[in-house]
Scaffold this motif. Structure first.
Motif, PDB file in Angstrom:
ATOM      1  N   GLN A 117       0.915  -1.139   0.009  1.00  0.00           N
ATOM      2  CA  GLN A 117      -0.098   0.094  -0.138  1.00  0.00           C
ATOM      3  C   GLN A 117       0.920   1.332   0.231  1.00  0.00           C
ATOM      4  OE1 GLN A 117      -2.857  -0.217   3.013  1.00  0.00           O
ATOM      5  NE2 GLN A 117      -4.022   1.621   2.390  1.00  0.00           N
ATOM      6  N   THR A 118       1.981   1.095   0.724  1.00  0.00           N
ATOM      7  CA  THR A 118       2.796   2.325   0.907  1.00  0.00           C
ATOM      8  C   THR A 118       3.398   2.527  -0.531  1.00  0.00           C
ATOM      9  OG1 THR A 118       3.279   2.089   3.262  1.00  0.00           O
ATOM     10  CG2 THR A 118       4.843   3.417   2.028  1.00  0.00           C
ATOM     11  N   SER A 119       3.872   1.712  -1.051  1.00  0.00           N
ATOM     12  CA  SER A 119       4.569   1.606  -2.251  1.00  0.00           C
ATOM     13  C   SER A 119       3.616   2.155  -3.403  1.00  0.00           C
ATOM     14  CB  SER A 119       5.026   0.194  -2.896  1.00  0.00           C
ATOM     15  OG  SER A 119       5.688   0.347  -4.356  1.00  0.00           O
ATOM     16  N   ASP A 120       2.400   1.787  -3.353  1.00  0.00           N
ATOM     17  CA  ASP A 120       1.294   2.267  -4.391  1.00  0.00           C
ATOM     18  C   ASP A 120       1.291   3.842  -4.174  1.00  0.00           C
ATOM     19  OD1 ASP A 120       0.912   0.054  -5.767  1.00  0.00           O
ATOM     20  OD2 ASP A 120      -0.732  -0.552  -4.787  1.00  0.00           O
ATOM     21  N   GLU A 121       1.082   4.223  -2.776  1.00  0.00           N
ATOM     22  CA  GLU A 121       0.671   5.659  -2.586  1.00  0.00           C
ATOM     23  C   GLU A 121       1.877   6.210  -2.926  1.00  0.00           C
ATOM     24  OE1 GLU A 121      -0.542   5.818   1.412  1.00  0.00           O
ATOM     25  OE2 GLU A 121      -2.172   4.642   1.179  1.00  0.00           O
ATOM     26  N   GLU A 122       3.172   5.982  -2.693  1.00  0.00           N
ATOM     27  CA  GLU A 122       4.412   6.610  -3.219  1.00  0.00           C
ATOM     28  C   GLU A 122       4.373   6.783  -4.573  1.00  0.00           C
ATOM     29  OE1 GLU A 122       7.668   4.507  -1.440  1.00  0.00           O
ATOM     30  OE2 GLU A 122       7.211   5.298   0.634  1.00  0.00           O
TER      31      GLU A 122
ATOM     32  N   VAL B 206       1.807   6.895  -6.764  1.00  0.00           N
ATOM     33  CA  VAL B 206       0.819   7.902  -7.167  1.00  0.00           C
ATOM     34  C   VAL B 206       1.073   9.239  -6.758  1.00  0.00           C
ATOM     35  CG1 VAL B 206      -1.744   8.327  -6.455  1.00  0.00           C
ATOM     36  CG2 VAL B 206      -1.185   6.150  -6.741  1.00  0.00           C
ATOM     37  N   ARG B 207       1.788   9.606  -5.691  1.00  0.00           N
ATOM     38  CA  ARG B 207       2.149  10.725  -5.264  1.00  0.00           C
ATOM     39  C   ARG B 207       3.318  11.313  -6.324  1.00  0.00           C
ATOM     40  NH1 ARG B 207       1.684  13.330  -0.608  1.00  0.00           N
ATOM     41  NH2 ARG B 207       1.282  11.353   0.590  1.00  0.00           N
ATOM     42  N   ALA B 208       4.125  10.302  -6.713  1.00  0.00           N
ATOM     43  CA  ALA B 208       5.137  10.799  -7.820  1.00  0.00           C
ATOM     44  C   ALA B 208       4.573  11.088  -9.118  1.00  0.00           C
ATOM     45  CB  ALA B 208       5.968   9.580  -7.979  1.00  0.00           C
TER      46      ALA B 208
ATOM     47  N   TYR C 103       2.398  15.215 -12.966  1.00  0.00           N
ATOM     48  CA  TYR C 103       1.573  15.901 -13.724  1.00  0.00           C
ATOM     49  C   TYR C 103       1.283  17.417 -13.386  1.00  0.00           C
ATOM     50  CZ  TYR C 103      -3.459  17.946 -14.166  1.00  0.00           C
ATOM     51  OH  TYR C 103      -4.296  18.689 -14.636  1.00  0.00           O
ATOM     52  N   TYR C 104       1.626  17.742 -12.026  1.00  0.00           N
ATOM     53  CA  TYR C 104       1.537  19.239 -11.738  1.00  0.00           C
ATOM     54  C   TYR C 104       2.859  19.758 -12.293  1.00  0.00           C
ATOM     55  CZ  TYR C 104      -2.386  18.798  -8.809  1.00  0.00           C
ATOM     56  OH  TYR C 104      -3.552  18.503  -8.183  1.00  0.00           O
ATOM     57  N   ALA C 105       4.173  19.241 -12.478  1.00  0.00           N
ATOM     58  CA  ALA C 105       5.172  19.639 -13.081  1.00  0.00           C
ATOM     59  C   ALA C 105       4.984  19.682 -14.525  1.00  0.00           C
ATOM     60  CB  ALA C 105       6.312  18.745 -12.609  1.00  0.00           C
ATOM     61  N   ALA C 106       4.467  18.930 -15.099  1.00  0.00           N
ATOM     62  CA  ALA C 106       4.234  18.991 -16.805  1.00  0.00           C
ATOM     63  C   ALA C 106       3.210  20.139 -16.856  1.00  0.00           C
ATOM     64  CB  ALA C 106       3.369  17.700 -17.105  1.00  0.00           C
ATOM     65  N   PHE C 107       1.959  20.300 -16.170  1.00  0.00           N
ATOM     66  CA  PHE C 107       1.303  21.451 -16.281  1.00  0.00           C
ATOM     67  C   PHE C 107       2.072  22.716 -15.973  1.00  0.00           C
ATOM     68  CE2 PHE C 107      -1.855  24.698 -15.364  1.00  0.00           C
ATOM     69  CZ  PHE C 107      -3.013  23.980 -15.804  1.00  0.00           C
TER      70      PHE C 107
ATOM     71  N   GLU D  35       1.116  13.658 -22.372  1.00  0.00           N
ATOM     72  CA  GLU D  35       0.682  12.467 -23.065  1.00  0.00           C
ATOM     73  C   GLU D  35       1.120  11.289 -22.303  1.00  0.00           C
ATOM     74  OE1 GLU D  35       2.027  13.107 -26.673  1.00  0.00           O
ATOM     75  OE2 GLU D  35       0.508  14.526 -27.442  1.00  0.00           O
ATOM     76  N   VAL D  36       2.186  11.280 -21.526  1.00  0.00           N
ATOM     77  CA  VAL D  36       2.854   9.971 -21.141  1.00  0.00           C
ATOM     78  C   VAL D  36       1.809   9.920 -19.733  1.00  0.00           C
ATOM     79  CG1 VAL D  36       4.898   9.317 -19.836  1.00  0.00           C
ATOM     80  CG2 VAL D  36       5.147  10.481 -22.182  1.00  0.00           C
ATOM     81  N   LEU D  37       1.595  10.841 -18.916  1.00  0.00           N
ATOM     82  CA  LEU D  37       0.865  10.724 -17.643  1.00  0.00           C
ATOM     83  C   LEU D  37      -0.506  10.402 -17.781  1.00  0.00           C
ATOM     84  CD1 LEU D  37       2.374  13.929 -16.271  1.00  0.00           C
ATOM     85  CD2 LEU D  37       3.073  11.601 -15.749  1.00  0.00           C
TER      86      LEU D  37
END
Length: 162
Positions: free
Chosen positions: A31-36, A38-40, A45-49, A58-60
């Motif tokens: 669960q921690t691995s998935d959440e990390e 997802v956070r990445a 996404y915010y960096a691309a925006f 397109e990659v995201l």
């Protein structure tokens, strides 16, 4: 209501997935691995925006007819990758520079679906130099496809101004 009577995306959109799925928890490490991850993905996404980078977007994003975006300025929901992509092209053209971020998003991941809820802050300048700032309440839904978490929904609604 059984999960078999409602498709998984509908359950996620309605916030019912945790209620409708069996109470089988994955190990905390998974669960921690998935959440990390997802956070990445959301940070990317915010960096691309913020860099107005359509190739990174397109990659995201998943490239299906089911992906959806609802922006604070949207008149209707946008469905399908091509419509979502066009919305980002139009949005990026509205700014000479832009940055968007979210502080302390709430992240949950379960059975290959993740939802991220938080408040976004957008700051930028229009091509004519006019400064702009906006806050929105946002929900991002991602699906795990292979070993990658891809955006399938972005919904941002403006916060009321008092």
């Amino acid at each position: 209501m059984a999960m078999k009577n409602m498709d998984r995306r509908s359950a996620v959109a309605l916030g019912l997935l945790p209620v409708l799925t069996p109470a089988v928890l994955r190990p905390a490490a998974a669960q921690t691995s998935d959440e990390e991850a997802v956070r990445a993905a959301v940070a990317a996404y915010y960096a691309a925006f913020s860099s107005r980078d359509l190739k990174a977007m397109e990659v995201l994003w998943a490239h299906t007819a089911a992906v959806t975006a609802i922006h604070p300025f949207s008149q209707t929901p946008l469905f399908g990758w091509q419509a979502v992509r066009r919305s980002y092209e139009e949005t990026f053209a509205r700014f000479a520079d832009v940055s968007i971020s979210t502080a302390e998003p709430h992240i949950a991941a379960h059975q290959g679906v993740a939802w991220v809820v938080g408040t976004e802050t957008l700051r930028g300048h229009r091509p004519g130099g006019e400064a702009m700032a906006n806050s929105s309440i946002a929900t991002n839904i991602l699906e795990k496809q292979g070993d990658r978490w891809l955006m399938v929904l972005h919904h941002a609604s403006g916060t009321p101004r008092h």
